[in-house]
Design a protein around this motif. Structure first.
Motif, short mmCIF file in Angstrom:
data_model
loop_
_atom_site.label_atom_id
_atom_site.label_comp_id
_atom_site.label_asym_id
_atom_site.label_seq_id
_atom_site.Cartn_x
_atom_site.Cartn_y
_atom_site.Cartn_z
N ALA A 91 73.61 -7.28 1.50
CA ALA A 91 74.60 -8.28 1.92
C ALA A 91 74.04 -9.31 2.89
O ALA A 91 74.71 -10.30 3.19
N PRO A 115 71.50 -12.33 3.74
CA PRO A 115 70.72 -13.30 2.97
C PRO A 115 69.20 -13.11 3.10
O PRO A 115 68.48 -13.24 2.12
N LEU A 145 68.27 -9.98 1.19
CA LEU A 145 68.38 -10.23 -0.25
C LEU A 145 67.21 -11.10 -0.72
O LEU A 145 66.68 -10.89 -1.83
N VAL A 165 72.97 -7.83 -9.11
CA VAL A 165 72.89 -8.48 -7.79
C VAL A 165 71.80 -9.55 -7.81
O VAL A 165 72.01 -10.66 -7.31
N ALA A 178 72.33 -13.50 -7.30
CA ALA A 178 71.61 -14.25 -6.26
C ALA A 178 70.92 -15.48 -6.86
O ALA A 178 70.93 -16.56 -6.26
#
Lengths: 122, 122
Positions: free
Chosen positions: A34, A36, A39, A109, A113
């Motif tokens: 979660a 940035p 990720l 995911v 993204a």
């Protein structure tokens, strides 16, 4: 019940704690993804196609301690495996473990993204 | 670029703020889903098959203010749409918006949650 996968011992003797496969929790994985910056790390590791990357190969606009924190969250959630090779800490995505527990989740995911980055020009 | 979807105005005049589709961010969605209680709410809404559920229909072992907080996080992240019907606050999953932005993501998270609950006996 999934059989826990043994955590390999690094050659150098210094070993970092990792959750076994059966200990990985969805809420911790989502929490790890979660952020940035985390990720972004995961996207780079995915793009490396199974190759391990050292922490210093990531160009993160934060202090060393913040960077270390993010990698630790990724490791402790079970998203990333970190092993020492000499003085370098190498990182690899735990795709096999994640896909065994949560089929398709990591892929969705990563795709999300990419779509968001394309949409926002990121 | 996705065209923002207008937020419908509730009949009662009291309207709660929601992000438009184009304003929904992956990191906020993952953050919202990363909490076990919020993920439980989302699973119940998914099981309701498109029907809206009022906040009071959820049997959450927390105070009213904590419950309100969790629903607000879900609403502000774009996961849930909340509308007033009289004195009740009704909740519905924003599956169309999420699937348009992040195809398959919500489904994989829900599947992962079911698998984990089965595995852990939750």
């Amino acid at each position: 019940m999934t059989t826990p996968v043994p955590v390999p011992v690094s050659a150098g003797g210094r070993e970092l704690p990792h959750p076994r496969r059966a200990e990985i929790r969805l809420e911790n994985v989502l929490q790890a993804l979660a952020d940035p910056m985390r990720l972004g790390i995961v996207r780079e590791l995915a793009a490396a196609g199974g190759n391990e990357l050292s922490c210093s190969q990531f160009d993160l606009p934060v202090t060393k301690s913040t960077s270390t924190h993010h990698f630790r969250v990724l490791r402790e959630s079970g998203v990333v495996r970190q092993v020492y090779r000499g003085t370098a800490k190498l990182n690899g995505l735990r795709e096999d473990d994640l896909d065994a527990l949560f089929p398709g989740l990591l892929g969705r995911v990563l795709d999300a993204a990419t779509r968001q980055a394309d949409r926002l020009g990121g």
